[in-house]
Scaffold this motif. Structure first.
Motif, PDB file in Angstrom:
ATOM      1  N   ALA A 117       0.860  -1.185   0.000  1.00 24.25           N
ATOM      2  CA  ALA A 117       0.000   0.000   0.000  1.00 24.25           C
ATOM      3  C   ALA A 117       0.893   1.230   0.000  1.00 24.25           C
ATOM      4  N   VAL A 118       0.682   2.112  -0.949  1.00 20.41           N
ATOM      5  CA  VAL A 118       1.304   3.425  -0.950  1.00 20.41           C
ATOM      6  C   VAL A 118       0.179   4.418  -0.709  1.00 20.41           C
ATOM      7  N   ILE A 119       0.285   5.212   0.340  1.00 22.01           N
ATOM      8  CA  ILE A 119      -0.777   6.158   0.682  1.00 22.01           C
ATOM      9  C   ILE A 119      -0.290   7.558   0.367  1.00 22.01           C
ATOM     10  N   GLY A 120      -0.888   8.131  -0.674  1.00 26.78           N
ATOM     11  CA  GLY A 120      -0.499   9.451  -1.158  1.00 26.78           C
ATOM     12  C   GLY A 120      -0.119   9.388  -2.616  1.00 26.78           C
ATOM     13  N   GLY A 121      -0.870  10.107  -3.439  1.00 26.70           N
ATOM     14  CA  GLY A 121      -0.645  10.059  -4.877  1.00 26.70           C
ATOM     15  C   GLY A 121       0.081  11.256  -5.439  1.00 26.70           C
ATOM     16  N   GLY A 122       1.051  11.769  -4.688  1.00 27.13           N
ATOM     17  CA  GLY A 122       1.896  12.852  -5.177  1.00 27.13           C
ATOM     18  C   GLY A 122       3.217  12.322  -5.695  1.00 27.13           C
ATOM     19  N   PRO A 123       4.210  13.202  -5.916  1.00 25.28           N
ATOM     20  CA  PRO A 123       5.486  12.766  -6.481  1.00 25.28           C
ATOM     21  C   PRO A 123       6.177  11.653  -5.702  1.00 25.28           C
ATOM     22  N   ALA A 124       6.246  11.776  -4.371  1.00 25.71           N
ATOM     23  CA  ALA A 124       6.933  10.751  -3.586  1.00 25.71           C
ATOM     24  C   ALA A 124       6.188   9.427  -3.645  1.00 25.71           C
ATOM     25  N   GLY A 125       4.864   9.467  -3.524  1.00 31.89           N
ATOM     26  CA  GLY A 125       4.087   8.243  -3.535  1.00 31.89           C
ATOM     27  C   GLY A 125       4.117   7.538  -4.875  1.00 31.89           C
TER      28      GLY A 125
ATOM     29  N   LEU B  73       1.632  18.512  -7.952  1.00 35.19           N
ATOM     30  CA  LEU B  73       2.547  18.548  -9.087  1.00 35.19           C
ATOM     31  C   LEU B  73       1.968  19.416 -10.202  1.00 35.19           C
ATOM     32  N   LEU B  74       0.695  19.293 -10.444  1.00 35.30           N
ATOM     33  CA  LEU B  74       0.052  20.115 -11.469  1.00 35.30           C
ATOM     34  C   LEU B  74       0.072  21.580 -11.082  1.00 35.30           C
ATOM     35  N   MET B  75      -0.147  21.876  -9.810  1.00 37.48           N
ATOM     36  CA  MET B  75      -0.079  23.264  -9.358  1.00 37.48           C
ATOM     37  C   MET B  75       1.326  23.822  -9.531  1.00 37.48           C
TER      38      MET B  75
ATOM     39  N   LEU C   5      11.506  20.951 -12.129  1.00 37.32           N
ATOM     40  CA  LEU C   5      11.734  19.605 -11.604  1.00 37.32           C
ATOM     41  C   LEU C   5      12.887  19.527 -10.620  1.00 37.32           C
ATOM     42  N   THR C   6      13.998  20.183 -10.954  1.00 37.11           N
ATOM     43  CA  THR C   6      15.183  20.100 -10.114  1.00 37.11           C
ATOM     44  C   THR C   6      16.074  21.286 -10.447  1.00 37.11           C
ATOM     45  N   HIS C   7      17.334  21.213 -10.049  1.00 42.33           N
ATOM     46  CA  HIS C   7      18.269  22.315 -10.281  1.00 42.33           C
ATOM     47  C   HIS C   7      19.588  21.755 -10.784  1.00 42.33           C
ATOM     48  N   GLY C   8      20.283  22.552 -11.574  1.00 43.04           N
ATOM     49  CA  GLY C   8      21.499  22.069 -12.214  1.00 43.04           C
ATOM     50  C   GLY C   8      22.782  22.335 -11.466  1.00 43.04           C
ATOM     51  N   GLU C   9      22.720  22.862 -10.238  1.00 46.10           N
ATOM     52  CA  GLU C   9      23.982  23.164  -9.552  1.00 46.10           C
ATOM     53  C   GLU C   9      24.657  21.877  -9.072  1.00 46.10           C
TER      54      GLU C   9
ATOM     55  N   MET D  14       7.314  22.612 -20.456  1.00 45.48           N
ATOM     56  CA  MET D  14       7.091  23.552 -19.357  1.00 45.48           C
ATOM     57  C   MET D  14       5.879  23.205 -18.494  1.00 45.48           C
ATOM     58  N   LYS D  15       5.141  22.185 -18.837  1.00 40.21           N
ATOM     59  CA  LYS D  15       3.935  21.839 -18.104  1.00 40.21           C
ATOM     60  C   LYS D  15       4.124  20.520 -17.349  1.00 40.21           C
ATOM     61  N   ALA D  16       3.293  20.344 -16.315  1.00 42.87           N
ATOM     62  CA  ALA D  16       3.324  19.090 -15.568  1.00 42.87           C
ATOM     63  C   ALA D  16       2.409  18.038 -16.168  1.00 42.87           C
ATOM     64  N   SER D  17       1.347  18.465 -16.828  1.00 40.71           N
ATOM     65  CA  SER D  17       0.322  17.509 -17.257  1.00 40.71           C
ATOM     66  C   SER D  17       0.833  16.456 -18.235  1.00 40.71           C
ATOM     67  N   PRO D  18       1.673  16.773 -19.243  1.00 49.29           N
ATOM     68  CA  PRO D  18       2.158  15.697 -20.127  1.00 49.29           C
ATOM     69  C   PRO D  18       2.989  14.659 -19.389  1.00 49.29           C
ATOM     70  N   LEU D  19       3.829  15.112 -18.468  1.00 52.41           N
ATOM     71  CA  LEU D  19       4.651  14.183 -17.702  1.00 52.41           C
ATOM     72  C   LEU D  19       3.772  13.319 -16.799  1.00 52.41           C
ATOM     73  N   LEU D  20       2.807  13.930 -16.122  1.00 54.95           N
ATOM     74  CA  LEU D  20       1.957  13.179 -15.212  1.00 54.95           C
ATOM     75  C   LEU D  20       1.119  12.139 -15.956  1.00 54.95           C
ATOM     76  N   ARG D  21       0.585  12.510 -17.105  1.00 56.48           N
ATOM     77  CA  ARG D  21      -0.206  11.549 -17.889  1.00 56.48           C
ATOM     78  C   ARG D  21       0.639  10.358 -18.317  1.00 56.48           C
ATOM     79  N   ALA D  22       1.841  10.630 -18.812  1.00 56.23           N
ATOM     80  CA  ALA D  22       2.723   9.537 -19.246  1.00 56.23           C
ATOM     81  C   ALA D  22       3.138   8.664 -18.068  1.00 56.23           C
ATOM     82  N   TRP D  23       3.355   9.276 -16.936  1.00 58.64           N
ATOM     83  CA  TRP D  23       3.775   8.545 -15.737  1.00 58.64           C
ATOM     84  C   TRP D  23       2.665   7.614 -15.256  1.00 58.64           C
ATOM     85  N   ILE D  24       1.454   8.138 -15.158  1.00 56.81           N
ATOM     86  CA  ILE D  24       0.336   7.308 -14.705  1.00 56.81           C
ATOM     87  C   ILE D  24       0.103   6.149 -15.671  1.00 56.81           C
ATOM     88  N   ALA D  25       0.214   6.419 -16.957  1.00 59.65           N
ATOM     89  CA  ALA D  25       0.043   5.345 -17.948  1.00 59.65           C
ATOM     90  C   ALA D  25       1.088   4.264 -17.754  1.00 59.65           C
TER      91      ALA D  25
END
Length: 400
Positions: free
Chosen positions: A2-10, A37-39, A47-51, A103-114
């Protein structure tokens, strides 16, 4: 599992567990996944930083040592490669921040869920976790009423307490305290600060940006951008100082922030340009023509100094290099980008398992750490989700 929480970590934890051959169900109390993530992607998904990694890890302050292993195992370049596997190539912007080219979260999230669905991950939406029943099964409130579900192990990725309307409201804290885990009180992080603007200034300049400025407080200087809000100041440069400002306001009731409107120019150069202005020019025209100050910058000078704003070039130059703003408070959790506080690291063992509840692991923003904006929040959420899931799988494999 069971993973509880449907955000990035979950979702990242679910991906790791499914890849290790486990049957995984992700429970999420909201009607859809990845709302935070969508917000985050509304203005461009950072997503992250390049330093380089040593400096990157310093952004986590006191939590650096506890997060270092997870981030080193899944560093920014690994996150970028993962994003590319989902069809979302990334680029590094001029500030060092990393974004998907879309630049958007929605394409990444859709591909990830699929991809998760193809791996056999199940999703149970509108399932709000309320704890355990007397037999040790998970309890959930659902539209059909309360249900119980049994699992071999559990990974909690319940988020912090900011932007509660998106699902992360910290409501899980009493449940974990009730089983003996330590949860530090929540506080806003990466939030705006209150300034008592005059009514005229707030009405005229709310929503106006301050670009390429420097903010200084308590020996730390941050360069970047800020935004005038009706209630005060917000923006990246403010957020980078938010922890120190929050603590100072809590201790003293207010804090004094110094604003440098021209951080790239020494005061002597500014004074020389002011001295060359035409004698007949008004003060506003001198500032506008000699220094190219914008109306909002001139307004800030007058707001800060009022009738005490000096006319003499050297004193005037010094004023715009150290413009004082008195902060009287800060935005609350409902408006903060992230939150401090949460499940303490002392409540976890080295495997991300809750000591008071064997077989229950935790990851993401529900843990007691904070970081500035710039990709650091998402990076640690992804990385701890992967690390906790790998530890959960190893723990199960080692059981008799």
């Amino acid at each position: 599992m069971a993973v509880i929480g449907g955000g990035p970590a979950g979702l990242m934890a679910a991906e790791v567990l499914a890849g290790r051959g486990f049957a995984v169900t992700v429970y999420e109390k909201m009607p859809s996944l990845g709302r935070r993530l969508l917000m985050a992607g509304r203005g461009g998904l950072n997503l992250t930083h390049g330093e380089p990694l040593p400096g990157f890890l310093e952004r986590y302050g006191e939590a650096r040592e506890r997060l270092a292993g997870a981030i080193a195992a899944f560093p920014p370049e690994a996150l970028r490669a993962w994003s590319a596997e989902l069809g979302q190539e990334t680029f590094i912007g001029t500030s060092g921040r990393v974004f998907p080219r879309a630049m958007k979260a929605s394409p990444l999230l859709r591909a990830w869920i699929a991809r998760l669905e193809a791996a056999g991950v199940g999703f149970a939406l509108r399932h709000a976790w309320t704890g355990w029943d007397p037999a040790g099964a998970l309890r959930f409130d659902t539209p059909q009423g309360e249900i119980s579900a049994e699992h071999d192990a559990v990974l909690l990725a319940l988020g912090g307490a900011s932007w509660p309307r998106l699902g992360a409201d910290g409501g899980w804290a009493p449940v974990l305290r009730g089983v003996g885990a330590e949860v530090a009180d929540f506080a806003p992080a990466n939030m705006g600060v209150h300034v008592r603007w005059s009514a005229d200034f707030a009405a005229r300049f709310a929503g106006q940006p301050l670009k390429a400025v420097a903010l200084a407080f308590d020996g730390q200087t941050v360069r970047g951008e800020a935004l005038i809000a009706a209630y005060g100041l917000e923006g990246g440069a403010v957020y980078a100082l938010s922890r120190r400002l929050r603590d100072a306001i809590a201790a003293r009731g207010e804090a004094r922030l110094n604003l440098d409107l021209r951080p790239d120019q020494p005061p002597q150069a500014l004074a020389a340009r002011l001295a060359r202005a035409r004698p007949g020019d008004s003060l506003n025209n001198r500032l506008r023509k000699a220094l190219r100050l914008s109306p909002v910058e001139i307004g800030l000078l007058r707001e800060a100094f009022g009738g005490d704003l000096p006319r003499e070039p050297s004193a005037l130059a010094a004023s715009l290099k150290a413009l004082p703003l008195t902060l009287t408070g800060h935005a609350g959790l409902a408006r903060a980008i992230s939150s401090a506080g949460g499940l303490t690291f002392d409540s976890l063992d080295d495997r991300w398992m809750i000591k008071a509840r064997p077989g229950v692991f935790a990851a993401g923003e529900m843990l007691d750490w904070e970081a500035p904006t710039g990709g650091y929040l998402l990076q640690a959420s992804f990385a701890t989700g992967r690390a906790a899931a790998a530890s959960l799988a190893d723990w199960l494999a080692a059981r008799p």
